[in-house]
Structures are given as structure tokens and as C-alpha cells.
Design a protein around this motif. Structure first.
Motif, PDB file in Angstrom:
ATOM      1  N   THR A  85      23.643   2.663  10.498  1.00  0.00           N
ATOM      2  CA  THR A  85      22.978   1.547   9.835  1.00  0.00           C
ATOM      3  C   THR A  85      22.267   2.059   8.599  1.00  0.00           C
ATOM      4  OG1 THR A  85      20.953   1.880  11.127  1.00  0.00           O
ATOM      5  CG2 THR A  85      22.592   0.355  12.023  1.00  0.00           C
ATOM      6  N   PRO A  86      22.008   1.179   7.628  1.00  0.00           N
ATOM      7  CA  PRO A  86      21.270   1.635   6.451  1.00  0.00           C
ATOM      8  C   PRO A  86      19.839   1.992   6.839  1.00  0.00           C
ATOM      9  CG  PRO A  86      21.714  -0.711   6.306  1.00  0.00           C
ATOM     10  CD  PRO A  86      22.425  -0.207   7.515  1.00  0.00           C
ATOM     11  N   PRO A  87      19.259   3.016   6.201  1.00  0.00           N
ATOM     12  CA  PRO A  87      17.890   3.402   6.536  1.00  0.00           C
ATOM     13  C   PRO A  87      16.916   2.292   6.184  1.00  0.00           C
ATOM     14  CG  PRO A  87      18.682   4.681   4.684  1.00  0.00           C
ATOM     15  CD  PRO A  87      19.822   3.857   5.174  1.00  0.00           C
ATOM     16  N   SER A  88      15.901   2.115   7.036  1.00  0.00           N
ATOM     17  CA  SER A  88      14.908   1.071   6.789  1.00  0.00           C
ATOM     18  C   SER A  88      13.931   1.554   5.732  1.00  0.00           C
ATOM     19  CB  SER A  88      14.164   0.732   8.074  1.00  0.00           C
ATOM     20  OG  SER A  88      13.415   1.843   8.501  1.00  0.00           O
ATOM     21  N   SER A  89      13.406   0.609   4.972  1.00  0.00           N
ATOM     22  CA  SER A  89      12.434   0.970   3.939  1.00  0.00           C
ATOM     23  C   SER A  89      11.032   1.029   4.503  1.00  0.00           C
ATOM     24  CB  SER A  89      12.491  -0.044   2.794  1.00  0.00           C
ATOM     25  OG  SER A  89      12.157  -1.329   3.284  1.00  0.00           O
ATOM     26  N   GLY A  90      10.847   0.639   5.745  1.00  0.00           N
ATOM     27  CA  GLY A  90       9.522   0.647   6.355  1.00  0.00           C
ATOM     28  C   GLY A  90       9.115   2.045   6.765  1.00  0.00           C
ATOM     29  N   GLY A  91       7.920   2.142   7.326  1.00  0.00           N
ATOM     30  CA  GLY A  91       7.455   3.425   7.813  1.00  0.00           C
ATOM     31  C   GLY A  91       6.352   4.003   6.971  1.00  0.00           C
ATOM     32  N   GLY A  92       6.232   3.620   5.731  1.00  0.00           N
ATOM     33  CA  GLY A  92       5.141   4.083   4.895  1.00  0.00           C
ATOM     34  C   GLY A  92       5.215   5.536   4.494  1.00  0.00           C
ATOM     35  N   SER A  93       6.374   6.178   4.627  1.00  0.00           N
ATOM     36  CA  SER A  93       6.461   7.591   4.274  1.00  0.00           C
ATOM     37  C   SER A  93       6.209   7.820   2.787  1.00  0.00           C
ATOM     38  CB  SER A  93       7.839   8.148   4.648  1.00  0.00           C
ATOM     39  OG  SER A  93       7.999   8.109   6.042  1.00  0.00           O
ATOM     40  N   GLY A  94       6.681   6.918   1.964  1.00  0.00           N
ATOM     41  CA  GLY A  94       6.469   7.065   0.519  1.00  0.00           C
ATOM     42  C   GLY A  94       5.006   6.973   0.145  1.00  0.00           C
ATOM     43  N   LEU A  95       4.291   6.029   0.763  1.00  0.00           N
ATOM     44  CA  LEU A  95       2.863   5.905   0.473  1.00  0.00           C
ATOM     45  C   LEU A  95       2.076   7.072   1.046  1.00  0.00           C
ATOM     46  CD1 LEU A  95       2.335   2.080   0.914  1.00  0.00           C
ATOM     47  CD2 LEU A  95       2.335   3.400  -1.198  1.00  0.00           C
ATOM     48  N   MET A  96       2.530   7.600   2.193  1.00  0.00           N
ATOM     49  CA  MET A  96       1.872   8.788   2.732  1.00  0.00           C
ATOM     50  C   MET A  96       2.078   9.983   1.808  1.00  0.00           C
ATOM     51  SD  MET A  96       2.226   8.716   6.862  1.00  0.00           S
ATOM     52  CE  MET A  96       1.292  10.209   7.022  1.00  0.00           C
ATOM     53  N   MET A  97       3.279  10.112   1.267  1.00  0.00           N
ATOM     54  CA  MET A  97       3.530  11.205   0.324  1.00  0.00           C
ATOM     55  C   MET A  97       2.683  11.045  -0.936  1.00  0.00           C
ATOM     56  SD  MET A  97       7.544  12.002   0.437  1.00  0.00           S
ATOM     57  CE  MET A  97       8.380  12.470   1.919  1.00  0.00           C
ATOM     58  N   LEU A  98       2.551   9.823  -1.415  1.00  0.00           N
ATOM     59  CA  LEU A  98       1.704   9.574  -2.581  1.00  0.00           C
ATOM     60  C   LEU A  98       0.253   9.915  -2.271  1.00  0.00           C
ATOM     61  CD1 LEU A  98       1.395   8.548  -5.464  1.00  0.00           C
ATOM     62  CD2 LEU A  98       1.136   6.252  -4.520  1.00  0.00           C
ATOM     63  N   GLY A  99      -0.225   9.535  -1.080  1.00  0.00           N
ATOM     64  CA  GLY A  99      -1.579   9.892  -0.673  1.00  0.00           C
ATOM     65  C   GLY A  99      -1.767  11.396  -0.595  1.00  0.00           C
ATOM     66  N   GLY A 100      -0.770  12.095  -0.049  1.00  0.00           N
ATOM     67  CA  GLY A 100      -0.843  13.551   0.016  1.00  0.00           C
ATOM     68  C   GLY A 100      -0.836  14.183  -1.364  1.00  0.00           C
ATOM     69  N   LEU A 101      -0.041  13.634  -2.265  1.00  0.00           N
ATOM     70  CA  LEU A 101      -0.002  14.158  -3.633  1.00  0.00           C
ATOM     71  C   LEU A 101      -1.345  13.954  -4.323  1.00  0.00           C
ATOM     72  CD1 LEU A 101       1.702  15.363  -5.943  1.00  0.00           C
ATOM     73  CD2 LEU A 101       2.260  13.022  -6.583  1.00  0.00           C
ATOM     74  N   LEU A 102      -1.952  12.784  -4.116  1.00  0.00           N
ATOM     75  CA  LEU A 102      -3.270  12.540  -4.710  1.00  0.00           C
ATOM     76  C   LEU A 102      -4.320  13.475  -4.115  1.00  0.00           C
ATOM     77  CD1 LEU A 102      -3.266   8.658  -4.974  1.00  0.00           C
ATOM     78  CD2 LEU A 102      -3.312  10.295  -6.858  1.00  0.00           C
ATOM     79  N   LEU A 103      -4.176  13.830  -2.839  1.00  0.00           N
ATOM     80  CA  LEU A 103      -5.097  14.794  -2.240  1.00  0.00           C
ATOM     81  C   LEU A 103      -4.912  16.186  -2.843  1.00  0.00           C
ATOM     82  CD1 LEU A 103      -5.011  13.791   1.522  1.00  0.00           C
ATOM     83  CD2 LEU A 103      -7.002  13.774   0.033  1.00  0.00           C
ATOM     84  N   MET A 104      -3.689  16.522  -3.190  1.00  0.00           N
ATOM     85  CA  MET A 104      -3.406  17.857  -3.734  1.00  0.00           C
ATOM     86  C   MET A 104      -3.874  18.005  -5.176  1.00  0.00           C
ATOM     87  SD  MET A 104       0.300  18.696  -2.091  1.00  0.00           S
ATOM     88  CE  MET A 104       0.360  20.379  -2.673  1.00  0.00           C
ATOM     89  N   ILE A 105      -3.944  16.903  -5.910  1.00  0.00           N
ATOM     90  CA  ILE A 105      -4.394  16.960  -7.298  1.00  0.00           C
ATOM     91  C   ILE A 105      -5.887  17.288  -7.299  1.00  0.00           C
ATOM     92  CG2 ILE A 105      -4.790  15.588  -9.382  1.00  0.00           C
ATOM     93  CD1 ILE A 105      -2.278  14.021  -8.689  1.00  0.00           C
ATOM     94  N   PRO A 106      -6.307  18.283  -8.068  1.00  0.00           N
ATOM     95  CA  PRO A 106      -7.738  18.636  -8.073  1.00  0.00           C
ATOM     96  C   PRO A 106      -8.580  17.494  -8.627  1.00  0.00           C
ATOM     97  CG  PRO A 106      -6.439  20.296  -9.219  1.00  0.00           C
ATOM     98  CD  PRO A 106      -5.527  19.176  -8.905  1.00  0.00           C
TER      99      PRO A 106
END
Length: 192
Positions: A85-106
């Protein structure tokens, strides 16, 4: 001497600069100034070593969040491929990655925004908002729905099954295909 309005002899053919390209550098400069100001205020109140430890903790927490979100996204993709089946767009992984990236930025403001994006209610609200924006832009850009576009891009077999990548070549009366090639003109497939 002529009277009346003169018509311009040349036209400026350069495209207009978008609002985003005008505002984005100013916004980034303002964000950088805010981050520096916050770091100096906290360093004055708590000390430079505390600021260093908070930046280090934000970087480490961001890397852990990105790693977990990436694993979850890869696992969801792998399960979807196994199910066919096609992968679902849900799950929030993209927003979690964005949150992690913002945490990594000084910076402290980016850390606060990154932590905010890790909260599930915020992720759901931002995800719904982003989905609505993407859907409205797609509807405005193309007639029909996104599903119709994907459906048109697939090939259907006579029994109704969808087969990705299948090519049907119809031959005419003299034995050639639609391009006029006969079976003798065709090259063998490239296989090792």
C-alpha cells in the motif's frame, strides 16, 4: 515638438521579486538578532557555562529526536511496502524531524520552538494546517483531485489490477509497433 504623453520605448522584462524573497532575509536577520540577544541575557543572568550546557543539551536532544523520527518514518515506509500500500502521510515524523532540527540549531528561541513542535497536540494542529494549505494549493493549481492525477498516472490491466511500470505496445497489421519498428528492428534487452 510633440504634445501629449510619450510611450515608453523599452519594457522592463525582469520578473517581479516575490514577497517571500523580500521578507525572508529580513526575517532571518531578525531571528538571528533575537537569538544573540537571548543568549547574552541568559549568559548575563546564569553564566556562560550554563548557556554552553543548554546549547549542548539542545543539540544532543535534537539529534536523538531526529534519529527516532527517522527510524519511525523508515519503519512506516518499510511496512507499507511490505503490505503493498502507499505509505501514509500521518505519523508526524516530518514535524518531529523539524522539531529536532530546531533543537540542534544553536539558540534558545529555536530550542523553545523545537520543543513546542514535539508536543503531540501542536503536531496535530500544525499537520492539519499544513495539509489544508497543501490541498488548497493543489486544487488551485490543477483541475480535479490529487487522487485523480495519481489514478491517471497508473496503467490498468484488463482484470482491473494496477501494475506500475507496465508498458503495452500494440502492433499494427504488418507486424510493427506504434513507432513503425518491426520485431527484427528491435534490439535485445541489455542484460549482463
Amino acid at each position: 515638438m510633440t504634445t501629449g504623453a510619450q510611450t515608453p520605448t523599452h519594457f522592463d522584462t525582469r520578473p517581479r521579486r516575490s514577497r517571500l524573497r523580500t521578507v525572508l532575509p529580513l526575517g532571518l536577520a531578525g531571528w538571528l538578532a533575537l537569538e544573540i540577544w537571548l543568549l547574552t541575557v541568559v549568559a548575563g543572568a546564569a553564566g556562560g557555562f550554563t548557556v554552553f550546557l543548554s546549547l549542548l543539551a539542545g543539540f544532543l536532544l535534537g539529534s536523538v529526536v531526529i534519529k527516532r523520527a527517522g527510524r519511525r518514518a523508515f519503519q512506516n515506509l518499510n511496512e507499507a511496502l511490505q503490505r503493498g500500500t502507499p505509505p501514509s502521510s500521518g505519523g508526524g515524523s516530518g514535524l518531529m524531524m523539524l522539531g529536532g532540527l530546531l533543537l540542534m540549531i544553536p539558540g534558545l528561541a529555536s530550542d523553545a520552538l523545537g520543543l513546542l513542535l514535539l508536543l503531540p497536540p501542536v503536531q496535530k494542529a500544525v499537520g492539519r494546517y499544513a495539509q489544508r494549505k497543501v490541498d488548497s494549493r493543489l486544487r488551485a493549481a490543477t483541475p480535479g483531485t490529487v487522487g485523480e492525477a495519481f489514478q491517471q498516472a497508473r496503467m490498468h490491466r484488463p482484470d482491473g489490477k494496477v501494475v506500475r511500470g507496465e508498458v503495452i505496445i500494440r502492433e499494427d497489421e504488418r507486424g510493427g509497433d506504434e513507432r513503425g519498428e518491426t520485431p527484427q528492428d528491435r534490439r535485445p534487452p541489455l542484460t549482463p
